[in-house]
Design a protein around this motif. Structure first.
Motif, PDB file in Angstrom:
ATOM      1  N   PRO A   1     -46.679 -47.163  16.517  1.00  0.00           N
ATOM      2  CA  PRO A   1     -45.695 -48.178  16.473  1.00  0.00           C
ATOM      3  C   PRO A   1     -45.087 -48.311  14.990  1.00  0.00           C
ATOM      4  O   PRO A   1     -44.229 -48.501  14.550  1.00  0.00           O
ATOM      5  CB  PRO A   1     -46.201 -49.260  17.157  1.00  0.00           C
ATOM      6  CG  PRO A   1     -47.072 -48.693  18.232  1.00  0.00           C
ATOM      7  CD  PRO A   1     -47.758 -47.569  17.361  1.00  0.00           C
ATOM      8  N   THR A   2     -46.240 -48.495  14.102  1.00  0.00           N
ATOM      9  CA  THR A   2     -46.073 -48.807  12.718  1.00  0.00           C
ATOM     10  C   THR A   2     -45.233 -47.683  11.950  1.00  0.00           C
ATOM     11  O   THR A   2     -44.797 -47.733  11.028  1.00  0.00           O
ATOM     12  CB  THR A   2     -47.187 -49.370  12.264  1.00  0.00           C
ATOM     13  OG1 THR A   2     -47.017 -49.594  11.017  1.00  0.00           O
ATOM     14  CG2 THR A   2     -48.275 -48.109  11.843  1.00  0.00           C
ATOM     15  N   VAL A   3     -45.558 -46.403  12.550  1.00  0.00           N
ATOM     16  CA  VAL A   3     -45.118 -45.290  11.678  1.00  0.00           C
ATOM     17  C   VAL A   3     -43.555 -45.025  12.007  1.00  0.00           C
ATOM     18  O   VAL A   3     -43.136 -44.955  13.100  1.00  0.00           O
ATOM     19  CB  VAL A   3     -45.984 -44.073  11.945  1.00  0.00           C
ATOM     20  CG1 VAL A   3     -45.479 -42.664  11.152  1.00  0.00           C
ATOM     21  CG2 VAL A   3     -47.438 -43.970  11.696  1.00  0.00           C
ATOM     22  N   ARG A   4     -43.008 -44.983  10.737  1.00  0.00           N
ATOM     23  CA  ARG A   4     -41.435 -44.737  10.830  1.00  0.00           C
ATOM     24  C   ARG A   4     -40.784 -43.351  10.714  1.00  0.00           C
ATOM     25  O   ARG A   4     -39.758 -42.681  11.027  1.00  0.00           O
ATOM     26  CB  ARG A   4     -40.600 -45.749  10.009  1.00  0.00           C
ATOM     27  CG  ARG A   4     -40.864 -47.139  10.241  1.00  0.00           C
ATOM     28  CD  ARG A   4     -40.890 -47.751  11.731  1.00  0.00           C
ATOM     29  NE  ARG A   4     -39.607 -47.146  12.398  1.00  0.00           N
ATOM     30  CZ  ARG A   4     -39.637 -46.954  13.671  1.00  0.00           C
ATOM     31  NH1 ARG A   4     -40.737 -47.042  14.538  1.00  0.00           N
ATOM     32  NH2 ARG A   4     -38.631 -46.618  14.106  1.00  0.00           N
ATOM     33  N   ALA A   5     -41.733 -42.667   9.564  1.00  0.00           N
ATOM     34  CA  ALA A   5     -41.051 -41.373   9.199  1.00  0.00           C
ATOM     35  C   ALA A   5     -42.730 -40.603   8.625  1.00  0.00           C
ATOM     36  O   ALA A   5     -43.458 -41.431   7.860  1.00  0.00           O
ATOM     37  CB  ALA A   5     -40.124 -41.638   8.133  1.00  0.00           C
ATOM     38  N   LEU A   6     -42.384 -39.248   8.628  1.00  0.00           N
ATOM     39  CA  LEU A   6     -43.282 -38.552   7.990  1.00  0.00           C
ATOM     40  C   LEU A   6     -42.645 -37.354   7.271  1.00  0.00           C
ATOM     41  O   LEU A   6     -41.752 -36.673   7.898  1.00  0.00           O
ATOM     42  CB  LEU A   6     -44.339 -38.020   8.961  1.00  0.00           C
ATOM     43  CG  LEU A   6     -45.612 -36.968   8.384  1.00  0.00           C
ATOM     44  CD1 LEU A   6     -46.342 -37.801   7.425  1.00  0.00           C
ATOM     45  CD2 LEU A   6     -46.126 -36.299   9.584  1.00  0.00           C
ATOM     46  N   PHE A   7     -42.936 -36.972   6.089  1.00  0.00           N
ATOM     47  CA  PHE A   7     -42.125 -36.080   5.267  1.00  0.00           C
ATOM     48  C   PHE A   7     -43.185 -35.098   4.687  1.00  0.00           C
ATOM     49  O   PHE A   7     -44.396 -35.459   4.154  1.00  0.00           O
ATOM     50  CB  PHE A   7     -41.277 -36.566   4.149  1.00  0.00           C
ATOM     51  CG  PHE A   7     -40.245 -37.523   4.664  1.00  0.00           C
ATOM     52  CD1 PHE A   7     -38.952 -37.110   5.197  1.00  0.00           C
ATOM     53  CD2 PHE A   7     -40.622 -38.875   4.522  1.00  0.00           C
ATOM     54  CE1 PHE A   7     -38.047 -38.167   5.382  1.00  0.00           C
ATOM     55  CE2 PHE A   7     -39.410 -40.069   4.949  1.00  0.00           C
ATOM     56  CZ  PHE A   7     -38.368 -39.224   5.557  1.00  0.00           C
TER      57      PHE A   7
ATOM     58  N   ALA B   1     -55.751 -50.558   8.207  1.00  0.00           N
ATOM     59  CA  ALA B   1     -55.421 -50.032   9.566  1.00  0.00           C
ATOM     60  C   ALA B   1     -54.694 -48.616   9.608  1.00  0.00           C
ATOM     61  O   ALA B   1     -54.743 -47.628  10.518  1.00  0.00           O
ATOM     62  CB  ALA B   1     -54.794 -51.106  10.048  1.00  0.00           C
ATOM     63  N   VAL B   2     -53.619 -48.626   8.399  1.00  0.00           N
ATOM     64  CA  VAL B   2     -52.974 -47.454   8.462  1.00  0.00           C
ATOM     65  C   VAL B   2     -53.817 -46.299   8.071  1.00  0.00           C
ATOM     66  O   VAL B   2     -53.702 -45.037   8.393  1.00  0.00           O
ATOM     67  CB  VAL B   2     -51.640 -47.467   7.431  1.00  0.00           C
ATOM     68  CG1 VAL B   2     -51.017 -46.311   7.173  1.00  0.00           C
ATOM     69  CG2 VAL B   2     -50.521 -48.636   8.072  1.00  0.00           C
ATOM     70  N   ALA B   3     -54.637 -46.511   7.027  1.00  0.00           N
ATOM     71  CA  ALA B   3     -55.451 -45.277   6.504  1.00  0.00           C
ATOM     72  C   ALA B   3     -56.498 -44.927   7.671  1.00  0.00           C
ATOM     73  O   ALA B   3     -56.582 -43.742   7.776  1.00  0.00           O
ATOM     74  CB  ALA B   3     -56.515 -45.960   5.662  1.00  0.00           C
ATOM     75  N   GLN B   4     -56.860 -45.996   8.626  1.00  0.00           N
ATOM     76  CA  GLN B   4     -57.538 -45.287   9.621  1.00  0.00           C
ATOM     77  C   GLN B   4     -56.721 -44.407  10.697  1.00  0.00           C
ATOM     78  O   GLN B   4     -57.317 -43.582  11.229  1.00  0.00           O
ATOM     79  CB  GLN B   4     -58.071 -46.460  10.587  1.00  0.00           C
ATOM     80  CG  GLN B   4     -59.080 -46.165  11.677  1.00  0.00           C
ATOM     81  CD  GLN B   4     -60.218 -45.225  11.352  1.00  0.00           C
ATOM     82  OE1 GLN B   4     -60.640 -45.514  10.181  1.00  0.00           O
ATOM     83  NE2 GLN B   4     -60.625 -44.382  12.162  1.00  0.00           N
TER      84      GLN B   4
ATOM     85  N   ASP C   1     -59.951 -42.408  -0.210  1.00  0.00           N
ATOM     86  CA  ASP C   1     -58.887 -43.412   0.355  1.00  0.00           C
ATOM     87  C   ASP C   1     -58.848 -44.322  -0.997  1.00  0.00           C
ATOM     88  O   ASP C   1     -59.226 -45.165  -1.170  1.00  0.00           O
ATOM     89  CB  ASP C   1     -59.750 -44.286   1.316  1.00  0.00           C
ATOM     90  CG  ASP C   1     -58.643 -45.410   1.938  1.00  0.00           C
ATOM     91  OD1 ASP C   1     -57.509 -45.464   1.593  1.00  0.00           O
ATOM     92  OD2 ASP C   1     -59.105 -45.837   3.061  1.00  0.00           O
ATOM     93  N   ARG C   2     -57.306 -44.041  -1.244  1.00  0.00           N
ATOM     94  CA  ARG C   2     -56.805 -45.111  -2.509  1.00  0.00           C
ATOM     95  C   ARG C   2     -57.861 -45.048  -3.424  1.00  0.00           C
ATOM     96  O   ARG C   2     -57.947 -45.993  -4.393  1.00  0.00           O
ATOM     97  CB  ARG C   2     -56.440 -46.380  -1.797  1.00  0.00           C
ATOM     98  CG  ARG C   2     -55.485 -46.465  -0.883  1.00  0.00           C
ATOM     99  CD  ARG C   2     -55.433 -47.744  -0.231  1.00  0.00           C
ATOM    100  NE  ARG C   2     -56.405 -47.534   1.068  1.00  0.00           N
ATOM    101  CZ  ARG C   2     -56.577 -48.679   1.819  1.00  0.00           C
ATOM    102  NH1 ARG C   2     -55.945 -49.818   1.760  1.00  0.00           N
ATOM    103  NH2 ARG C   2     -57.509 -48.392   2.805  1.00  0.00           N
TER     104      ARG C   2
END
Length: 270
Positions: free
Chosen positions: A18-24, A53-56, A73-74
């Motif tokens: 749900p949170t992901v809008r695009a992948l390039f 949460a996104v990293a996971q 991670d970052r």
């Protein structure tokens, strides 16, 4: 896994999140210059940008492609995650919010999926990147600074550090040669063969090898100075950049006083 299989597997894992809008795809896969040795660079767009949460979510997607043996991670950049899997596939992702995507261009990206049509709103971009005057000015001064440390390395007998200094000079020379060619879609230094000319390659391979002794340390520093400084001066003139004349002058004076060496080129004809 092939690179395409990795890309497809990660896309399948993220497409309906749900949170992901695009992948390039970015980097060499984004501009069509990838080969079997390329890493796979992604730009992931989420509503909130990067967080734990996104990293996971990203880690779980990468884990579908193989055992993760390196996970940064970052670590170096606040929005960047690096990973290597057991077959040594390298994946890097930059995680951005939609409003942070403006610095990207269509030339540099290839959409994997794009729920909101973000790609269409990006600037076209160009394969050619104009020289960065501030970065070049810094590099010119940095070369002279490292060269000037030669007297310190000699005075302390720090010949191992002298060898390391040569490698810094070599990296600056390589950067300058890449700037001379103004190669499109540069990628990283691991693409050096296509970024410099045959004349450049002959120059680099013809320079002496550093060794941890006084004579070799001095000789290699002077050889790199003779290779770099005239070319750097010429580039500064072409770009109308002020040359650090006084800094170079006092550096050569210090090296002459300490080591009895002189400038290995004539600045008047460089």
């Amino acid at each position: 896994m092939t690179h395409q299989h990795v890309i497809d597997t990660i896309a399948e894992a993220l497409r309906d999140a749900p949170t992901v809008r695009a992948l390039f795809l970015s980097g060499s896969h984004g501009n069509g210059r990838a080969d079997a040795y390329s890493d796979i660079d992604f730009v992931l767009v989420t509503q909130e940008g990067i967080n734990d949460a996104v990293a996971q979510i990203w880690r779980e997607a990468v884990a579908r492609t193989g055992e993760i043996v390196l996970w940064w991670d970052r670590t170096t950049v606040p929005v960047l995650i690096n990973a290597i899997t057991a077959d040594w596939t390298r994946t890097d992702v930059i995680v951005l919010r939609p409003d942070q995507l403006g610095a990207q261009t269509r030339h540099a990206l290839t959409p994997v999926f794009d729920h909101d049509g973000l790609y269409d709103g990006l600037a076209e971009g160009s394969a050619h990147t104009a020289p960065n005057p501030r970065r070049l000015a810094y590099q010119f001064e940095e070369f002279i600074r490292i060269l000037g440390l030669l007297h310190l390395a000699e005075g302390r007998g720090e010949y191992i550090n002298g060898v390391l200094g040569v490698f810094h000079l070599r990296n600056l020379l390589v950067d300058l040669l890449i700037e001379e060619t103004n190669a499109p879609d540069r990628g990283g230094v691991l693409h050096l063969n296509r970024l410099i000319t045959d004349e450049h390659k002959s120059l680099l391979t013809g320079l002496p090898l550093p060794a941890p002794n006084r004579a070799a340390m001095i000789d290699t520093h002077l050889a790199y100075a003779a290779a770099y400084l005239p070319r750097a001066r010429a580039m500064a003139r072409r770009l109308d950049l002020e040359w650090p004349e006084r800094f170079e002058e006092v550096t050569w004076a210090r090296l002459h006083d300490a080591l009895s060496i002189t400038r290995p080129y004539d600045p008047e004809v460089s």
